[in-house]
Enzyme design. Structure first.
Site, PDB file in Angstrom:
ATOM      1  N   GLY A 216       0.645  -1.406  -0.114  1.00  0.00           N
ATOM      2  CA  GLY A 216       0.000  -0.154  -0.385  1.00  0.00           C
ATOM      3  C   GLY A 216       1.068   1.068   0.518  1.00  0.00           C
ATOM      4  O   GLY A 216       1.743   1.130   0.474  1.00  0.00           O
ATOM      5  N   ASP A 217       0.431   2.757   0.004  1.00  0.00           N
ATOM      6  CA  ASP A 217       1.042   3.627  -0.137  1.00  0.00           C
ATOM      7  C   ASP A 217       0.674   4.243   1.902  1.00  0.00           C
ATOM      8  O   ASP A 217      -0.098   4.491   2.810  1.00  0.00           O
ATOM      9  CB  ASP A 217       0.645   5.003  -0.746  1.00  0.00           C
ATOM     10  CG  ASP A 217       0.966   5.925  -0.920  1.00  0.00           C
ATOM     11  OD1 ASP A 217       2.427   5.717  -0.576  1.00  0.00           O
ATOM     12  OD2 ASP A 217       0.290   6.990  -1.128  1.00  0.00           O
ATOM     13  N   HIS A 236      13.616   9.852   9.036  1.00  0.00           N
ATOM     14  CA  HIS A 236      14.710  10.680   7.828  1.00  0.00           C
ATOM     15  C   HIS A 236      14.245  10.785   6.368  1.00  0.00           C
ATOM     16  O   HIS A 236      15.440  11.878   5.779  1.00  0.00           O
ATOM     17  CB  HIS A 236      15.558  10.466   8.521  1.00  0.00           C
ATOM     18  CG  HIS A 236      16.891   9.094   7.833  1.00  0.00           C
ATOM     19  ND1 HIS A 236      17.044   8.290   7.944  1.00  0.00           N
ATOM     20  CD2 HIS A 236      16.200   8.107   6.548  1.00  0.00           C
ATOM     21  CE1 HIS A 236      18.067   7.625   7.101  1.00  0.00           C
ATOM     22  NE2 HIS A 236      16.524   7.149   6.239  1.00  0.00           N
TER      23      HIS A 236
HETATM   24  C1  LIG Z   1      15.673   4.197   3.584  1.00  0.00           C
HETATM   25  S1  LIG Z   1      14.201   1.854   3.102  1.00  0.00           S
HETATM   26  C2  LIG Z   1      14.576   1.417   4.871  1.00  0.00           C
HETATM   27  C3  LIG Z   1      14.192   0.129   4.770  1.00  0.00           C
HETATM   28  C4  LIG Z   1      13.568  -0.325   5.984  1.00  0.00           C
HETATM   29  N1  LIG Z   1      12.640   0.206   7.537  1.00  0.00           N
HETATM   30  C5  LIG Z   1      14.808  -0.649   6.235  1.00  0.00           C
HETATM   31  O1  LIG Z   1      15.273   0.067   7.389  1.00  0.00           O
HETATM   32  O2  LIG Z   1      15.888  -1.486   6.464  1.00  0.00           O
HETATM   33  C6  LIG Z   1      12.501   3.552   2.648  1.00  0.00           C
HETATM   34  C7  LIG Z   1      11.373   2.714   2.902  1.00  0.00           C
HETATM   35  O3  LIG Z   1      10.397   2.819   2.536  1.00  0.00           O
HETATM   36  C8  LIG Z   1      10.153   1.843   1.208  1.00  0.00           C
HETATM   37  N2  LIG Z   1       8.479   3.558   0.757  1.00  0.00           N
HETATM   38  C9  LIG Z   1       9.058   4.470  -0.256  1.00  0.00           C
HETATM   39  N3  LIG Z   1       7.544   4.253  -0.584  1.00  0.00           N
HETATM   40  C10 LIG Z   1       6.609   3.910   0.034  1.00  0.00           C
HETATM   41  C11 LIG Z   1       5.041   3.859   0.565  1.00  0.00           C
HETATM   42  N4  LIG Z   1       4.806   5.297  -0.320  1.00  0.00           N
HETATM   43  N5  LIG Z   1       4.313   3.345   1.086  1.00  0.00           N
HETATM   44  C12 LIG Z   1       5.089   2.204   1.167  1.00  0.00           C
HETATM   45  N6  LIG Z   1       6.800   2.113   1.535  1.00  0.00           N
HETATM   46  C13 LIG Z   1       7.657   2.867   1.045  1.00  0.00           C
HETATM   47  C14 LIG Z   1      10.742   2.267  -0.013  1.00  0.00           C
HETATM   48  O4  LIG Z   1      10.041   1.034  -0.485  1.00  0.00           O
HETATM   49  C15 LIG Z   1      11.872   1.484   0.998  1.00  0.00           C
HETATM   50  O5  LIG Z   1      12.030   0.071   1.218  1.00  0.00           O
END
Ligand SMILES: C[S@@+](CC[C@H](N)C(=O)[O-])C[C@H]1O[C@@H](n2cnc3c(N)ncnc32)[C@H](O)[C@@H]1O
Length: 326
Positions: A216-217, A236
């Site tokens: 989802g989003d 962050h």
């Molecule tokens: C910096 S990574 C951190 C991943 C994980 N939490 C970690 O610490 O290893 C940011 C994550 O946010 C997810 N993300 C970005 N936009 C998103 C959205 N609209 N809804 C859900 N997840 C999202 C990305 O796919 C990515 O895996």
């Protein structure tokens, strides 16, 4: 000052060493540059010069007769290390990364993030469109979670939490670590669809009977009805208004008496060295986010209907910023 200015060269050399897989190839014993060059299809003289350079900062050791052996610093760059910083080292050498950092001045002048300006799409869309870069990015996140995951699971008592959603949980290593340590818990990995696909058969496999994967989003909604919402390296990534949307969605979903657990570096005031202060620049360049002080987290929480209760340090660089419904 010369050492600081040389930092980019050191990082570039270490990145190249990791990309070539040299730390993996010296695991079983010392090897010469010629021998390694044959296996990696590289130029023997150039490879020798690369290894001689990284050895002078402790990444490999050059022995008599030009044999190179593993050191503790090269060992963490192996694929099979735990934690493995190989993907992080490789990511630092990728084109998009270098181009982003080369635009730091633009970002500082304008406050804008660079990636969208260079490639025309936001970072997570870029990673989706370029599967090899996406793979390196998610392997980097998993490598970092080998450090942060156990640190978070050790620093926080999950005794009163029975259900947890990991918002933007990547390939799921943090959630897997928490579930493995807390057999009473059930978890949900919440991600964008293509990352959920990448998470299947990943770190969550051993706890899959207590876990679901949902896409989802997070900017508009999160799976409702959990005792806790955890998110590591999510807040962050984003400017305040976007963070408030994410945290508001969690506030709507949380069970009465539930918790918000934001895992990020917390910036300390003053001149003390903190890796978070440089990660903060990376957030400025790429997704457009920032690392925050406790006061800034408190304000974000308040704006989204949460009350910040504690900042819990961990053995890693991150802290757990805990909130409860206000
Ligand atoms: C910096 S990574 C951190 C991943 C994980 N939490 C970690 O610490 O290893 C940011 C994550 O946010 C997810 N993300 C970005 N936009 C998103 C959205 N609209 N809804 C859900 N997840 C999202 C990305 O796919 C990515 O895996």
């Amino acid at each position: 000052m010369m050492q600081l200015l040389n930092g980019a060269h050191v990082a570039g050399a270490v990145s190249c060493l990791a990309q070539l897989g040299i730390p993996d190839l010296v695991e079983s014993g010392p090897r010469s540059a010629e021998d390694l060059a044959r296996e990696t299809k590289t130029n023997p003289q150039a490879l020798y010069r690369l290894m001689r350079a990284t050895a002078c900062v402790g990444v490999l050791a050059e022995g008599p007769e030009g044999m190179f052996s593993e050191t503790p610093m090269s060992a963490v760059l192996r694929n099979n290390a735990n934690p493995s910083l190989r993907a992080l080292a490789i990511m630092g050498g990728r084109d998009w990364h270098g181009r982003g950092w080369s635009r730091l001045e633009h970002c500082v002048r304008t406050g804008e993030q660079a990636l969208e300006q260079i490639y025309g799409v936001p970072i997570f869309e870029y990673l989706k469109q370029h599967p090899e870069e996406g793979r390196i990015f998610h392997d980097t996140m998993t490598g970092l979670s080998m450090i942060d995951g156990p640190a978070v699971a050790a620093a926080y008592s999950f005794d009163s939490i029975h259900s947890i959603v990991d918002v933007g949980g990547g390939h799921g290593l943090l959630l897997a670590t928490i579930l493995a340590k807390n057999p009473h818990m059930r978890g949900t990995l919440y991600e964008v669809p293509h990352v959920v696909d990448g998470a299947r058969n990943g770190p969550l496999t051993p706890v899959m009977n207590r876990c679901i994967l949902t896409s989802g989003d997070m900017f508009s909604s999160v799976p409702a009805g959990a005792d806790a919402y955890i998110m590591k390296h999510i807040i962050h990534d984003w400017p305040d208004d976007v963070c408030i949307s994410i945290l508001t969605a969690c506030r709507k979903g949380v069970n009465p008496g539930g918790k918000l657990l934001v895992v990020d570096a917390v910036i300390l005031p003053g001149n003390d060295f903190s890796p978070g202060k440089f990660l903060d620049l990376q957030m400025l360049i790429f997704p457009g986010g920032r690392e925050r002080t406790e006061k800034q987290f408190r304000e974000l929480f308040t704006a989204a209907g949460w009350k910040l209760t504690r900042v819990i340090p961990t053995a890693a660089a991150d802290s757990i910023v805990e909130g409860v419904p206000a």
